[in-house]
Design an enzyme around this catalytic site. Structure first.
Site, short mmCIF file in Angstrom:
data_model
loop_
_atom_site.label_atom_id
_atom_site.label_comp_id
_atom_site.label_asym_id
_atom_site.label_seq_id
_atom_site.Cartn_x
_atom_site.Cartn_y
_atom_site.Cartn_z
N GLY A 187 1.14 -1.00 0.25
CA GLY A 187 0.02 0.05 -0.33
C GLY A 187 1.18 1.35 -0.24
N SER A 188 0.28 2.01 -0.49
CA SER A 188 1.54 3.79 -0.89
C SER A 188 0.51 4.24 -2.17
CB SER A 188 2.03 3.02 -2.16
OG SER A 188 1.72 2.50 -3.11
#
EC number: 4.1.1.65
Length: 219
Positions: A187-188
């Site tokens: 996730g980013s």
């Protein structure tokens, strides 16, 4: 669809992990049927999740001399005027795209041009939707100057799950729109800072595709 090169090590490690836990269950708990089936299902699910995360789907890219193309898959979470203090040190139009673990995590150049600035920042791993993640998380900052002189800044930001940002550019490089400039594991977020007055074609919460969705247009 192919598997991105950044996934080879993670996939190999996941296969080793799956082999070890299945061997342990078969050797030590062979008579516990429910546990064996649980491990089989868990192993299959884990392998599928790892494969889909590192997928590199074939795409027909969108290109245009004055177009700004979305650098990542995900959802638009910010469209606002803000102060950018690392490079421009003035007001810019910020567009942020949140990449969940189920998105393709390849990052692509939104415009063609010359890399005028690059910097990697080690940092924290706050949730990617936290406003402080832009300045406190592990991140990279890239500034590409379009041939008309307009600079565009884009920033890879690690999220709560991400522990490694990969980049393929350096100062002085000539980059081509929609080609890969990096990859973020798990996730980013990617932030883009544009000149004020730039026409933006997106809306908040819109789902976008990297290399395909038109973010806006340079004047």
């Amino acid at each position: 669809m192919t598997i991105h090169k950044e996934g080879y090590t993670s996939i190999a490690l996941s296969i080793l992990f799956i082999f070890i836990i299945n061997a342990i269950v078969e050797y030590r708990f062979a008579d516990i049927a429910w546990l064996r089936w649980f491990i089989y299902i868990f192993s299959f699910a884990l392998f599928v999740i790892i494969l889909q995360f590192f997928r590199n789907p074939k795409r027909t890219f969108t290109r245009g001399e004055n177009l700004i193309i979305c650098p990542a898959d995900g959802k638009v979470v910010v469209i606002e005027e803000t102060q950018e203090d690392e490079y421009f040190k003035d007001k810019r139009l910020q567009v942020s795209i949140f990449m969940s673990p189920v998105n393709v995590h390849i990052n692509r150049n939104p415009i063609s041009g010359v890399v005028k600035f690059f910097k990697y920042h080690p940092g924290k791993y706050l949730a990617a939707w936290n406003p402080k993640s832009s300045t406190e998380n592990e991140r990279t900052t890239v500034v590409v100057e379009h041939k008309n002189g307009a600079p565009v800044l884009f920033r890879q930001i690690a999220g709560a799950l991400a522990r490694r940002i990969v980049w393929y550019v350096k100062e002085g490089d000539k980059v081509v729109q929609t080609e890969q400039f990096g990859f973020i594991k798990f996730g980013s977020r990617v932030d883009i800072f544009l000149p004020l007055g730039t026409k933006v074609n997106l809306e908040l919460n819109q789902v976008v595709k990297g290399g395909i969705t038109v973010l806006g247009e340079l004047s």
